[in-house]
Design a protein around this motif. Structure first.
Motif, short mmCIF file in Angstrom:
data_model
loop_
_atom_site.label_atom_id
_atom_site.label_comp_id
_atom_site.label_asym_id
_atom_site.label_seq_id
_atom_site.Cartn_x
_atom_site.Cartn_y
_atom_site.Cartn_z
N PHE A 1 -3.23 0.45 -15.94
CA PHE A 1 -1.85 0.79 -16.41
C PHE A 1 -2.67 2.26 -15.40
CE2 PHE A 1 -0.88 -1.16 -20.83
CZ PHE A 1 -0.34 -2.10 -20.66
N GLY A 2 -3.44 2.63 -15.49
CA GLY A 2 -3.34 3.51 -14.58
C GLY A 2 -3.92 3.20 -13.27
N THR A 3 -4.15 2.66 -12.71
CA THR A 3 -4.57 2.35 -11.62
C THR A 3 -2.95 1.62 -10.52
OG1 THR A 3 -5.45 -0.28 -12.49
CG2 THR A 3 -6.91 1.66 -11.64
N ILE A 4 -2.54 0.71 -11.18
CA ILE A 4 -1.41 0.06 -11.11
C ILE A 4 -0.64 1.68 -10.52
CG2 ILE A 4 0.90 -1.23 -11.69
CD1 ILE A 4 -1.23 -3.00 -13.31
N ALA A 5 -0.48 2.34 -11.98
CA ALA A 5 0.30 4.08 -11.76
C ALA A 5 0.43 4.46 -9.94
CB ALA A 5 0.94 4.29 -13.10
N ILE A 6 -0.62 4.80 -10.52
CA ILE A 6 -1.09 5.63 -9.62
C ILE A 6 -0.65 4.88 -7.43
CG2 ILE A 6 -3.10 6.15 -8.11
CD1 ILE A 6 -4.76 5.88 -10.18
N THR A 7 -1.20 3.57 -7.78
CA THR A 7 -0.93 2.98 -6.48
C THR A 7 0.77 2.72 -6.19
OG1 THR A 7 -3.05 1.53 -7.10
CG2 THR A 7 -0.92 0.61 -5.13
N THR B 1 -13.96 2.81 -6.73
CA THR B 1 -12.97 2.42 -6.13
C THR B 1 -11.19 3.41 -6.37
OG1 THR B 1 -12.44 0.49 -7.34
CG2 THR B 1 -13.74 0.53 -5.22
N THR B 2 -11.56 3.57 -7.00
CA THR B 2 -10.57 4.89 -7.83
C THR B 2 -10.70 6.16 -7.49
OG1 THR B 2 -9.79 3.04 -9.95
CG2 THR B 2 -9.09 5.82 -9.67
N LEU B 3 -12.25 6.93 -7.61
CA LEU B 3 -12.29 8.29 -7.76
C LEU B 3 -12.10 8.59 -5.39
CD1 LEU B 3 -12.90 11.17 -8.79
CD2 LEU B 3 -15.01 10.04 -8.67
N ILE B 4 -12.72 7.52 -5.25
CA ILE B 4 -12.94 8.22 -3.92
C ILE B 4 -11.79 8.09 -2.80
CG2 ILE B 4 -13.95 6.95 -1.72
CD1 ILE B 4 -15.79 5.78 -3.11
N PRO B 5 -10.64 7.22 -2.78
CA PRO B 5 -9.34 7.49 -2.59
C PRO B 5 -8.60 9.19 -2.75
CG PRO B 5 -9.03 5.62 -3.78
CD PRO B 5 -10.97 5.94 -3.50
N VAL B 6 -8.70 8.56 -4.59
CA VAL B 6 -7.84 10.06 -4.64
C VAL B 6 -8.63 11.41 -4.43
CG1 VAL B 6 -7.42 10.95 -7.29
CG2 VAL B 6 -7.15 8.41 -7.11
N SER B 7 -9.74 11.22 -4.14
CA SER B 7 -10.52 12.83 -4.25
C SER B 7 -10.49 12.67 -2.74
CB SER B 7 -12.41 12.66 -4.22
OG SER B 7 -11.91 12.29 -5.70
N TRP B 8 -10.45 11.51 -1.76
CA TRP B 8 -10.49 11.68 -0.44
C TRP B 8 -8.79 12.17 0.06
CZ3 TRP B 8 -10.90 7.25 3.11
CH2 TRP B 8 -11.06 7.07 5.24
N VAL B 9 -7.89 12.07 -0.08
CA VAL B 9 -6.78 11.97 0.13
C VAL B 9 -5.94 14.11 -0.64
CG1 VAL B 9 -4.06 12.18 -0.64
CG2 VAL B 9 -5.34 10.45 -0.36
N ALA B 10 -6.99 14.00 -1.74
CA ALA B 10 -7.13 15.21 -2.47
C ALA B 10 -7.27 16.16 -1.08
CB ALA B 10 -7.23 15.35 -3.84
N SER C 1 -10.02 7.63 -13.72
CA SER C 1 -11.08 6.85 -13.08
C SER C 1 -12.06 7.94 -14.00
CB SER C 1 -11.88 8.70 -11.95
OG SER C 1 -10.50 8.03 -10.94
N GLY C 2 -11.87 9.07 -15.41
CA GLY C 2 -12.92 9.33 -15.99
C GLY C 2 -13.13 7.80 -17.11
#
Length: 231
Positions: free
Chosen positions: A18-24, A131-140, A171-172
């Motif tokens: 649910f978290g990955t879908i919501a983030i996307t 694959t979730t942590l990398i894009p989130v941290s990159w954008v941040a 990610s956690g």
């Protein structure tokens, strides 16, 4: 306790999905930064992976899908693909993990196959964590770098949106799920090795008993034959 760990991992897996879908889907990766001369709070701008949203105080939120992928910065282009991969990995991990549970009927009574399946599920969760942590941290990182860039106007600067924080939390969750499953696999594996060792020892002991019994019978038969000859 073992069954509880598997249930906890399953619940965390669904939360991760649910978290990955919501983030996307959320358009709040980048939000307006109200700093310096940019103090007009009547206007708000959101930027996501798929659309940008604009809201004024007297107008409802209006969202528009990006006209082209090429107009997006590199971090958002890569984040699109990585987040889609993350959703697919979590789905695969959920299916594989469900087949590896002890009470599952997927592999029948083959515990070795179930253990391997559970390990694969844990590995898929760890891959989805990356694959979730990398894009989130990159954008941040991009948002923070631009925020402190003196060459940019205050109206061009953005702040971290809700999707970034949800992404770190998700990610956690995915990392914890993968660790729980691999820990569960190690416990199962050690128990399986102990059972194999016990079975091997039991078979060796049984073979030695049979061998001693056969030797005793052969000795008894030969002595009886000698008695007969003597008579």
């Amino acid at each position: 306790m073992n069954a509880k760990l598997e249930i906890i991992a399953l619940i965390l897996g669904f939360l991760g999905l649910f978290g990955t879908i919501a983030i996307t889907a959320l358009p709040t990766w980048k939000v307006s930064a109200f700093i310096g001369a940019n103090l007009i709070v009547m206007e708000e701008l959101w930027e996501g992976l798929w659309m940008t949203c604009y809201r004024q105080i007297d107008i409802k939120m209006q969202c528009k899908v990006y006209d082209s992928l090429l107009i997006l910065p590199a971090e958002l282009q890569a984040s699109r693909g990585l987040m889609c991969v993350s959703i697919a990995l979590v789905l695969i991990a959920l299916i594989v993990t469900a087949c590896g549970f002890q009470r599952s009927n997927c592999c029948g009574d083959n515990m070795k196959g179930k253990n391997i399946t559970l390990a694969f599920g844990g590995c898929f969760y760890l891959l989805s964590f990356l694959t979730t942590l990398i894009p989130v941290s990159w954008v941040a990182h991009s948002i923070i770098s631009q925020f402190y860039n003196p060459t940019l106007l205050d109206s061009q600067k953005r702040e971290l949106g809700q999707a970034i924080f949800i992404g770190w939390g998700t990610s956690g969750v995915l990392l914890a799920t993968g660790i729980i499953l691999l820990f569960r696999y190690s416990k199962r594996r050690s128990k399986e090795e102990e059972e194999d060792h016990y079975n091997d020892a039991y078979l060796m002991e049984e073979k030695s008993v049979v061998k001693e019994d056969s030797e005793y019978r052969s000795k008894t038969g030969s002595s009886f034959h000698k008695v007969q000859e003597y008579v």
